[in-house]
Design a protein around this motif. Structure first.
Motif, mmCIF file in Angstrom:
data_model
loop_
_atom_site.group_PDB
_atom_site.id
_atom_site.type_symbol
_atom_site.label_atom_id
_atom_site.label_comp_id
_atom_site.label_asym_id
_atom_site.label_seq_id
_atom_site.Cartn_x
_atom_site.Cartn_y
_atom_site.Cartn_z
ATOM 1 N N ILE A 75 0.859 -1.173 0.000
ATOM 2 C CA ILE A 75 0.000 0.000 0.000
ATOM 3 C C ILE A 75 0.901 1.231 0.000
ATOM 4 C CG2 ILE A 75 -0.180 0.089 2.507
ATOM 5 C CD1 ILE A 75 -3.098 1.016 2.145
ATOM 6 N N LYS A 76 0.453 2.278 -0.687
ATOM 7 C CA LYS A 76 1.226 3.513 -0.757
ATOM 8 C C LYS A 76 0.609 4.539 0.183
ATOM 9 C CE LYS A 76 3.677 5.941 -4.251
ATOM 10 N NZ LYS A 76 3.879 6.086 -5.677
ATOM 11 N N ILE A 77 1.393 5.008 1.150
ATOM 12 C CA ILE A 77 0.956 6.015 2.099
ATOM 13 C C ILE A 77 1.979 7.137 2.093
ATOM 14 C CG2 ILE A 77 0.447 6.506 4.521
ATOM 15 C CD1 ILE A 77 -0.339 3.575 4.826
ATOM 16 N N LYS A 78 1.503 8.334 1.796
ATOM 17 C CA LYS A 78 2.355 9.528 1.723
ATOM 18 C C LYS A 78 3.565 9.302 0.819
ATOM 19 C CE LYS A 78 1.002 11.295 6.212
ATOM 20 N NZ LYS A 78 1.434 11.742 7.528
ATOM 21 N N GLY A 79 3.325 8.635 -0.311
ATOM 22 C CA GLY A 79 4.371 8.431 -1.302
ATOM 23 C C GLY A 79 5.340 7.296 -1.010
ATOM 24 N N ILE A 80 5.113 6.552 0.068
ATOM 25 C CA ILE A 80 6.011 5.452 0.423
ATOM 26 C C ILE A 80 5.237 4.139 0.340
ATOM 27 C CG2 ILE A 80 7.466 4.466 2.242
ATOM 28 C CD1 ILE A 80 7.727 7.294 3.390
ATOM 29 N N ASN A 81 5.823 3.141 -0.328
ATOM 30 C CA ASN A 81 5.219 1.818 -0.413
ATOM 31 C C ASN A 81 5.574 1.006 0.822
ATOM 32 O OD1 ASN A 81 3.801 1.879 -2.837
ATOM 33 N ND2 ASN A 81 5.640 1.450 -4.018
ATOM 34 N N TYR A 82 4.537 0.445 1.464
ATOM 35 C CA TYR A 82 4.712 -0.395 2.639
ATOM 36 C C TYR A 82 4.105 -1.761 2.361
ATOM 37 C CZ TYR A 82 5.530 3.871 5.395
ATOM 38 O OH TYR A 82 6.026 5.040 5.897
ATOM 39 N N PRO A 83 4.621 -2.819 2.968
ATOM 40 C CA PRO A 83 3.935 -4.108 2.929
ATOM 41 C C PRO A 83 2.604 -3.971 3.670
ATOM 42 C CG PRO A 83 6.182 -4.354 3.749
ATOM 43 C CD PRO A 83 5.895 -2.901 3.661
ATOM 44 N N LEU A 84 1.551 -4.649 3.188
ATOM 45 C CA LEU A 84 0.212 -4.530 3.760
ATOM 46 C C LEU A 84 -0.236 -5.865 4.333
ATOM 47 C CD1 LEU A 84 -2.487 -2.990 4.187
ATOM 48 C CD2 LEU A 84 -3.127 -3.741 1.896
ATOM 49 N N TYR A 85 -0.673 -5.842 5.591
ATOM 50 C CA TYR A 85 -1.240 -7.027 6.238
ATOM 51 C C TYR A 85 -2.679 -6.691 6.604
ATOM 52 C CZ TYR A 85 -1.902 -10.986 9.321
ATOM 53 O OH TYR A 85 -2.372 -12.138 9.893
ATOM 54 N N LYS A 86 -3.643 -7.467 6.077
ATOM 55 C CA LYS A 86 -5.063 -7.210 6.324
ATOM 56 C C LYS A 86 -5.531 -8.053 7.510
ATOM 57 C CE LYS A 86 -5.958 -6.216 1.509
ATOM 58 N NZ LYS A 86 -6.651 -6.636 0.289
ATOM 59 N N MET A 87 -6.187 -7.374 8.480
ATOM 60 C CA MET A 87 -6.685 -8.046 9.681
ATOM 61 C C MET A 87 -8.207 -8.017 9.689
ATOM 62 S SD MET A 87 -4.214 -6.394 12.573
ATOM 63 C CE MET A 87 -4.947 -4.795 12.369
#
Length: 85
Positions: free
Chosen positions: A36-48
């Protein structure tokens, strides 16, 4: 303490509650497939399915929505026959 027993792949991960689309960022080693991209940074996403944003203990709500299991489906299906007796 024992040496070299802790994982070395800690990174920032976004944990997203799928019930209300709220998220938080924390360091973790959890394996993820999505990003997921947040504030221009791509992070790994874990859905709970549940977090402190949606758990009744933290929200104060009495109602707790859970996916319907086999027992609930059975009761719902045969509820109409109970009314006939």
């Amino acid at each position: 303490m024992k040496k070299n027993i802790h994982p070395k792949n800690y990174r920032k991960v976004v944990f997203k509650d799928i019930n209300n689309d709220k998220f938080f960022i924390s360091r973790s080693t959890v394996n993820t497939k999505n990003t997921i991209k947040i504030k221009g940074i791509n992070y790994p996403l874990y859905k709970m399915e549940i977090s402190s944003y949606s758990h009744p203990f933290f929200t104060g709500e009495k109602k707790f929505i859970v996916k319907t299991g086999p027992a609930e489906k059975f009761k719902k299906k045969y509820e109409k026959y109970k009314k006939l007796n």
